[in-house]
Each structure stands twice: as structure tokens, then as C-alpha cells.
Scaffold this motif. Structure first.
Motif: not given
Length: 172
Positions: A33-54
């Protein structure tokens, strides 16, 4: 089935907003079961970090995910945080900060985040607690720890041709 609740204030760390999601009453769900954020722009081939306190209650698995989309909005692939998430409590230290350094596919044009929990574990309900989510450009593929969390638009960051919005001011 999801319910919006004002969960017990003793489980809310001071000074942060949080999301508490309850999947109630023995739905017997075998799906995530999940909840989604809004869509946002990204650049292909770029490293991204994601984190959250869960945090979690009676859920065997909770995680954060990014879903990569092509220019037409079609799903290309997904990437998720890994590792065990602990329980919940009255302080931020009661929660687990999950992290992943993820490479956007070359043809990625946008993405959205997802907070999710696994199937029910035989309990009457299960819960996901989430706070301070973050998604941004990583320092590179070698980044193994999350950046210090700060509210959007605080501080100045210039990295790989990217300038963080609302971080530079001038009087002339």
C-alpha cells in the motif's frame, strides 16, 4: 482502504510535520500500500539522493521509492531504499532515516516519490509513519550517506550546473 487520523500526539516528534497512514482492520491485503508525491522534473543520467525518516507498526516492510518516467509519462523503472525500519516514538531518534543514491535512467524526464508499506502481517492493522522526506541531486555515485536535512530553499547549493531555487539574493 486508507483512513486519515490524528494519531496519538505522543508519536509525533516535536517541531516536525509527519504523515501517519493506517491500513485498518484485517483487510488481509497481500499487496503493498502506498501514497505518491506530485511529479517533478529530473535529468537523465544524474545521481539523486532520497531519504526520509520512517517508522512502522505491524507492517513487515516500509520504504521510500522513486518512480522514473519518460517524456510521455510512461514508467521506465523504480528504485527504493533498503534496510530494516524500526518502530516509532516521541523523538526523531525513534525513527529510521532511510537513504538511497539512485541513478536516473538516461531517458528519464520526470519522477515521483512513493512512501509504501508491505502486506499486512496478520495484525488487525498496520501503520506507516513518515517525516522529513528529501529528494535532490546527489554529490555523485560515491555518496553513501544522506545530506543533512534542511527545509526546501534553505542554504545555497550549486552542483553540476544545478542551482537550488531561492538560495541566491542580490540588492543590485
Amino acid at each position: 482502504t486508507w483512513e486519515q487520523i490524528n494519531y496519538h500526539p505522543d508519536y509525533k516528534p516535536p517541531g516536525v510535520n509527519y504523515l501517519a497512514i493506517l491500513r485498518p482492520f484485517a483487510s488481509g491485503s497481500t499487496a503493498d500500500a502506498y501514497v505518491n508525491s506530485q511529479t517533478f522534473s529530473v535529468v537523465g543520467g544524474v545521481n539523486y539522493e532520497m531519504s526520509a525518516y520512517l517508522g512502522r507498526a505491524y507492517s513487515p516492510d516500509v520504504y521510500m521509492m522513486v518512480v522514473w518516467l519518460d517524456a510521455s509519462g510512461g514508467i521506465i523503472s523504480t528504485a527504493r531504499t533498503t534496510g530494516a525500519v524500526g518502530g516509532f516514538g516521541p523523538t526523531l531518534a525513534s525513527y529510521t532515516r532511510v537513504f538511497a543514491n539512485v541513478l536516473a535512467p538516461a531517458n528519464a524526464a520526470s519522477a515521483f516519490g512513493r512512501l509504501a508499506m508491505g502486506p499486512q502481517s496478520g495484525q488487525d492493522y498496520n501503520m506507516l509513519f513518515a517525516m522529513l522526506p528529501y529528494f535532490g541531486v546527489a554529490t555523485g555515485p560515491q555518496q553513501t550517506q544522506p545530506s543533512p536535512w534542511s527545509p526546501s530553499g534553505v542554504g545555497t547549493l550549486i552542483h553540476g550546473g544545478v542551482l537550488k531555487t531561492n538560495t541566491v539574493t542580490a540588492d543590485r
